[in-house]
Design a protein around this motif. Structure first.
Motif, PDB file in Angstrom:
ATOM      1  N   LYS A 136       0.805  -1.214   0.000  1.00 37.61           N
ATOM      2  CA  LYS A 136       0.000   0.000   0.000  1.00 37.61           C
ATOM      3  C   LYS A 136       0.844   1.272   0.000  1.00 37.61           C
ATOM      4  CE  LYS A 136      -3.913  -2.233   0.173  1.00 37.61           C
ATOM      5  NZ  LYS A 136      -4.862  -2.206  -0.962  1.00 37.61           N
ATOM      6  N   ASP A 137       1.939   1.265   0.740  1.00 37.59           N
ATOM      7  CA  ASP A 137       2.774   2.463   0.782  1.00 37.59           C
ATOM      8  C   ASP A 137       3.406   2.746  -0.574  1.00 37.59           C
ATOM      9  OD1 ASP A 137       2.232   3.180   3.347  1.00 37.59           O
ATOM     10  OD2 ASP A 137       4.068   2.363   4.217  1.00 37.59           O
ATOM     11  N   VAL A 138       3.846   1.704  -1.253  1.00 34.29           N
ATOM     12  CA  VAL A 138       4.443   1.872  -2.580  1.00 34.29           C
ATOM     13  C   VAL A 138       3.400   2.413  -3.558  1.00 34.29           C
ATOM     14  CG1 VAL A 138       5.458   0.667  -4.554  1.00 34.29           C
ATOM     15  CG2 VAL A 138       6.207   0.115  -2.228  1.00 34.29           C
ATOM     16  N   ALA A 139       2.186   1.859  -3.497  1.00 32.86           N
ATOM     17  CA  ALA A 139       1.109   2.339  -4.369  1.00 32.86           C
ATOM     18  C   ALA A 139       0.788   3.807  -4.080  1.00 32.86           C
ATOM     19  CB  ALA A 139      -0.137   1.473  -4.178  1.00 32.86           C
ATOM     20  N   TYR A 140       0.797   4.165  -2.807  1.00 35.93           N
ATOM     21  CA  TYR A 140       0.536   5.557  -2.406  1.00 35.93           C
ATOM     22  C   TYR A 140       1.612   6.496  -2.955  1.00 35.93           C
ATOM     23  CZ  TYR A 140       0.152   9.550   0.829  1.00 35.93           C
ATOM     24  OH  TYR A 140       0.042  10.804   1.380  1.00 35.93           O
ATOM     25  N   LEU A 141       2.862   6.100  -2.856  1.00 35.27           N
ATOM     26  CA  LEU A 141       3.960   6.917  -3.363  1.00 35.27           C
ATOM     27  C   LEU A 141       3.886   7.058  -4.884  1.00 35.27           C
ATOM     28  CD1 LEU A 141       6.814   5.506  -1.108  1.00 35.27           C
ATOM     29  CD2 LEU A 141       5.833   7.803  -0.997  1.00 35.27           C
ATOM     30  N   HIS A 142       3.471   5.996  -5.561  1.00 36.66           N
ATOM     31  CA  HIS A 142       3.302   6.075  -7.012  1.00 36.66           C
ATOM     32  C   HIS A 142       2.249   7.122  -7.383  1.00 36.66           C
ATOM     33  CE1 HIS A 142       5.847   3.244  -9.130  1.00 36.66           C
ATOM     34  NE2 HIS A 142       5.613   2.305  -8.222  1.00 36.66           N
ATOM     35  N   GLN A 143       1.179   7.183  -6.603  1.00 33.95           N
ATOM     36  CA  GLN A 143       0.135   8.168  -6.868  1.00 33.95           C
ATOM     37  C   GLN A 143       0.688   9.592  -6.781  1.00 33.95           C
ATOM     38  OE1 GLN A 143      -3.037   7.362  -4.118  1.00 33.95           O
ATOM     39  NE2 GLN A 143      -3.510   5.350  -4.998  1.00 33.95           N
ATOM     40  N   LEU A 144       1.519   9.839  -5.784  1.00 37.37           N
ATOM     41  CA  LEU A 144       2.098  11.173  -5.620  1.00 37.37           C
ATOM     42  C   LEU A 144       3.125  11.466  -6.714  1.00 37.37           C
ATOM     43  CD1 LEU A 144       2.576  11.296  -1.730  1.00 37.37           C
ATOM     44  CD2 LEU A 144       0.623  12.052  -3.108  1.00 37.37           C
ATOM     45  N   ILE A 145       3.935  10.474  -7.061  1.00 39.63           N
ATOM     46  CA  ILE A 145       4.916  10.648  -8.134  1.00 39.63           C
ATOM     47  C   ILE A 145       4.213  10.996  -9.441  1.00 39.63           C
ATOM     48  CG2 ILE A 145       6.505   9.380  -9.641  1.00 39.63           C
ATOM     49  CD1 ILE A 145       7.903  10.156  -7.165  1.00 39.63           C
ATOM     50  N   ASN A 146       3.089  10.362  -9.710  1.00 40.03           N
ATOM     51  CA  ASN A 146       2.366  10.610 -10.955  1.00 40.03           C
ATOM     52  C   ASN A 146       1.824  12.036 -11.037  1.00 40.03           C
ATOM     53  OD1 ASN A 146       2.834   8.020 -11.895  1.00 40.03           O
ATOM     54  ND2 ASN A 146       0.911   7.193 -11.062  1.00 40.03           N
ATOM     55  N   LYS A 147       1.647  12.685  -9.894  1.00 37.49           N
ATOM     56  CA  LYS A 147       1.234  14.086  -9.892  1.00 37.49           C
ATOM     57  C   LYS A 147       2.394  15.018 -10.240  1.00 37.49           C
ATOM     58  CE  LYS A 147      -2.390  13.522  -6.365  1.00 37.49           C
ATOM     59  NZ  LYS A 147      -2.885  13.992  -5.046  1.00 37.49           N
ATOM     60  N   LEU A 148       3.612  14.585  -9.947  1.00 36.77           N
ATOM     61  CA  LEU A 148       4.793  15.432 -10.125  1.00 36.77           C
ATOM     62  C   LEU A 148       5.530  15.189 -11.433  1.00 36.77           C
ATOM     63  CD1 LEU A 148       6.254  15.165  -6.504  1.00 36.77           C
ATOM     64  CD2 LEU A 148       5.082  17.137  -7.497  1.00 36.77           C
ATOM     65  N   ARG A 149       5.522  13.966 -11.916  1.00 36.69           N
ATOM     66  CA  ARG A 149       6.318  13.628 -13.094  1.00 36.69           C
ATOM     67  C   ARG A 149       6.008  14.522 -14.296  1.00 36.69           C
ATOM     68  NH1 ARG A 149       6.781  11.005 -17.620  1.00 36.69           N
ATOM     69  NH2 ARG A 149       4.545  10.633 -17.725  1.00 36.69           N
ATOM     70  N   PRO A 150       4.732  14.914 -14.555  1.00 39.22           N
ATOM     71  CA  PRO A 150       4.466  15.798 -15.696  1.00 39.22           C
ATOM     72  C   PRO A 150       5.161  17.156 -15.605  1.00 39.22           C
ATOM     73  CG  PRO A 150       2.437  14.746 -14.949  1.00 39.22           C
ATOM     74  CD  PRO A 150       3.479  14.451 -13.915  1.00 39.22           C
ATOM     75  N   LEU A 151       5.620  17.540 -14.413  1.00 34.82           N
ATOM     76  CA  LEU A 151       6.290  18.830 -14.235  1.00 34.82           C
ATOM     77  C   LEU A 151       7.773  18.768 -14.570  1.00 34.82           C
ATOM     78  CD1 LEU A 151       4.601  19.806 -10.842  1.00 34.82           C
ATOM     79  CD2 LEU A 151       3.965  20.587 -13.137  1.00 34.82           C
ATOM     80  N   MET A 152       8.296  17.581 -14.787  1.00 38.35           N
ATOM     81  CA  MET A 152       9.710  17.405 -15.105  1.00 38.35           C
ATOM     82  C   MET A 152       9.993  17.829 -16.547  1.00 38.35           C
ATOM     83  SD  MET A 152      10.252  13.632 -13.366  1.00 38.35           S
ATOM     84  CE  MET A 152      11.984  13.492 -13.854  1.00 38.35           C
ATOM     85  N   THR A 153      11.132  18.450 -16.761  1.00 38.97           N
ATOM     86  CA  THR A 153      11.546  18.814 -18.117  1.00 38.97           C
ATOM     87  C   THR A 153      11.810  17.566 -18.951  1.00 38.97           C
ATOM     88  OG1 THR A 153      12.531  20.872 -17.313  1.00 38.97           O
ATOM     89  CG2 THR A 153      13.260  20.079 -19.472  1.00 38.97           C
ATOM     90  N   ASN A 154      12.442  16.561 -18.342  1.00 39.00           N
ATOM     91  CA  ASN A 154      12.792  15.321 -19.038  1.00 39.00           C
ATOM     92  C   ASN A 154      11.819  14.196 -18.695  1.00 39.00           C
ATOM     93  OD1 ASN A 154      15.276  16.165 -20.391  1.00 39.00           O
ATOM     94  ND2 ASN A 154      16.097  16.386 -18.329  1.00 39.00           N
ATOM     95  N   ARG A 155      10.537  14.534 -18.578  1.00 41.29           N
ATOM     96  CA  ARG A 155       9.539  13.540 -18.167  1.00 41.29           C
ATOM     97  C   ARG A 155       9.445  12.374 -19.150  1.00 41.29           C
ATOM     98  NH1 ARG A 155       7.461  18.373 -19.205  1.00 41.29           N
ATOM     99  NH2 ARG A 155       6.218  18.702 -21.091  1.00 41.29           N
ATOM    100  N   ASP A 156       9.663  12.629 -20.440  1.00 42.11           N
ATOM    101  CA  ASP A 156       9.580  11.541 -21.413  1.00 42.11           C
ATOM    102  C   ASP A 156      10.714  10.536 -21.226  1.00 42.11           C
ATOM    103  OD1 ASP A 156       7.343  12.699 -22.515  1.00 42.11           O
ATOM    104  OD2 ASP A 156       8.443  13.766 -24.080  1.00 42.11           O
ATOM    105  N   ARG A 157      11.844  11.018 -20.739  1.00 38.58           N
ATOM    106  CA  ARG A 157      12.984  10.126 -20.499  1.00 38.58           C
ATOM    107  C   ARG A 157      12.694   9.193 -19.324  1.00 38.58           C
ATOM    108  NH1 ARG A 157      18.663  10.659 -21.836  1.00 38.58           N
ATOM    109  NH2 ARG A 157      19.990   9.499 -20.389  1.00 38.58           N
ATOM    110  N   TYR A 158      11.909   9.689 -18.371  1.00 36.64           N
ATOM    111  CA  TYR A 158      11.588   8.908 -17.173  1.00 36.64           C
ATOM    112  C   TYR A 158      10.091   8.613 -17.147  1.00 36.64           C
ATOM    113  CZ  TYR A 158      16.185  10.711 -16.050  1.00 36.64           C
ATOM    114  OH  TYR A 158      17.514  11.038 -16.094  1.00 36.64           O
ATOM    115  N   SER A 159       9.637   7.915 -18.171  1.00 37.77           N
ATOM    116  CA  SER A 159       8.206   7.623 -18.291  1.00 37.77           C
ATOM    117  C   SER A 159       7.730   6.649 -17.212  1.00 37.77           C
ATOM    118  CB  SER A 159       7.902   7.039 -19.676  1.00 37.77           C
ATOM    119  OG  SER A 159       8.668   5.861 -19.903  1.00 37.77           O
TER     120      SER A 159
END
Length: 313
Positions: A106-129
């Motif tokens: 559950k904790d890993v799934a929770y962290l993934h949810q938060l990461i998915n909110k932030l990843r689109p803000l990355m300049t190199n988001r396509d590199r770290y899909s």
């Protein structure tokens, strides 16, 4: 110059050992116990002698170095291989300390949810899909990121933060290291050194530049600058995702209160992380400026959201 190079090679390994060998890309909280080192007293030099000008003499101009490194491309495949090797060594170290790692629950799934909110803000988001997340079953308040897109959060950190906004700031910090390719800088310096060797060194001017390239290939003296960049990215991204970035700053105030003797009197280029109190003030000031741009925005703190998350089983 030779004396400076020798001094740098001697002091830095010792300081890294004393300071717990904090690594680049690490959101390191754990204090150094009973550190009594006094730079002006314990070495025959003054701390003021080792400022920005000294560092510039050792490794050259930072802006010029950035331009050189920007021209060196590391393929996604090479970065992934580098990151897997580093993560494998890290996992083995944790295993030797009987610290478990998991990428499920559950904790890993929770962290993934938060990461998915932030990843689109990355300049190199396509590199770290795809970002891999692990939770380390340890009471340490720590987090680490590895090239290729792997992040490790220690369970002690999940217990230390008091709300989701603070945790989002931390995750943004780790994503920033990936986005800015901080962990690849030493690898790029090595590639630059190899290129310089293959190109040959024909005169003293070239040799001076070559010596700086070689020095950079074995050390990364700008970790302090990179930590500050990652802190401010984490602050900005948390705000852009709708969270109160002041909660991220509050982490460092609490850490400063918790570990009042944490400050290392060594000069900045010997430290891998800024002081907790300096990080608090920098993030706080940036937070205030961001909030002033949209003073009526309702920002998320998420204390109850963090508390109600289902515990890892």
């Amino acid at each position: 110059m030779r004396l400076a190079l020798v001094l740098c090679c001697v002091i830095i390994p010792v300081c890294n050992q004393v300071c717990g060998q904090e690594q680049q890309g690490v959101f390191q909280f754990f204090p150094v116990p009973n550190l009594k080192f006094n730079f002006d007293r314990d070495v025959p030099f003054k701390q003021a002698d080792f400022g920005d000008n000294f560092l510039r003499q050792i490794v050259g101009d930072r802006d010029q170095q950035k331009q050189q490194l920007a021209r060196i491309e590391v393929s996604e495949a090479d970065e992934s291989k580098l990151g897997k090797n580093q993560f494998s060594l890290f996992a083995k170290k944790l295993k030797s300390q009987r610290i478990g790692l998991t990428d499920k629950g559950k904790d890993v799934a929770y962290l993934h949810q938060l990461i998915n909110k932030l990843r689109p803000l990355m300049t190199n988001r396509d590199r770290y899909s795809s970002i891999s997340i692990y939770v380390a079953d340890s009471p340490l308040t720590d987090a680490r990121s590895f090239p290729g897109g792997t992040i490790v959060i220690f369970r002690g950190l999940l217990k230390f933060v008091t709300n989701e906004a603070a945790l989002v700031g931390i995750l943004g910090h780790e994503l920033s290291h990936l986005d800015r390719q901080h962990q690849l800088e030493q690898f790029k310096n090595s590639l630059l050194a190899e290129q310089t060797i293959n190109g040959g060194v024909k005169d003293y001017g070239q040799f001076a530049g070559f010596s700086q390239v070689m020095m950079n290939s074995f050390m990364t003296p700008y970790a302090l600058e990179q930590e500050k960049e990652a802190d401010l990215d984490g602050c900005r991204w948390a705000f852009q995702a709708g969270y109160d970035p002041r909660e991220f700053a509050e982490i460092f105030r609490r850490l400063n209160d918790r570990f009042p003797d944490r400050q290392n009197p060594a000069p900045s280029f010997l430290r891998s992380h800024p002081y907790h109190i300096d990080r608090f003030m920098a993030i706080r000031d940036t937070s205030r400026k961001l909030i002033k741009t949209t003073p009526d925005q309702q920002l998320i703190r998420g204390r109850e959201t963090l508390r109600r998350r289902q515990a890892h089983r």
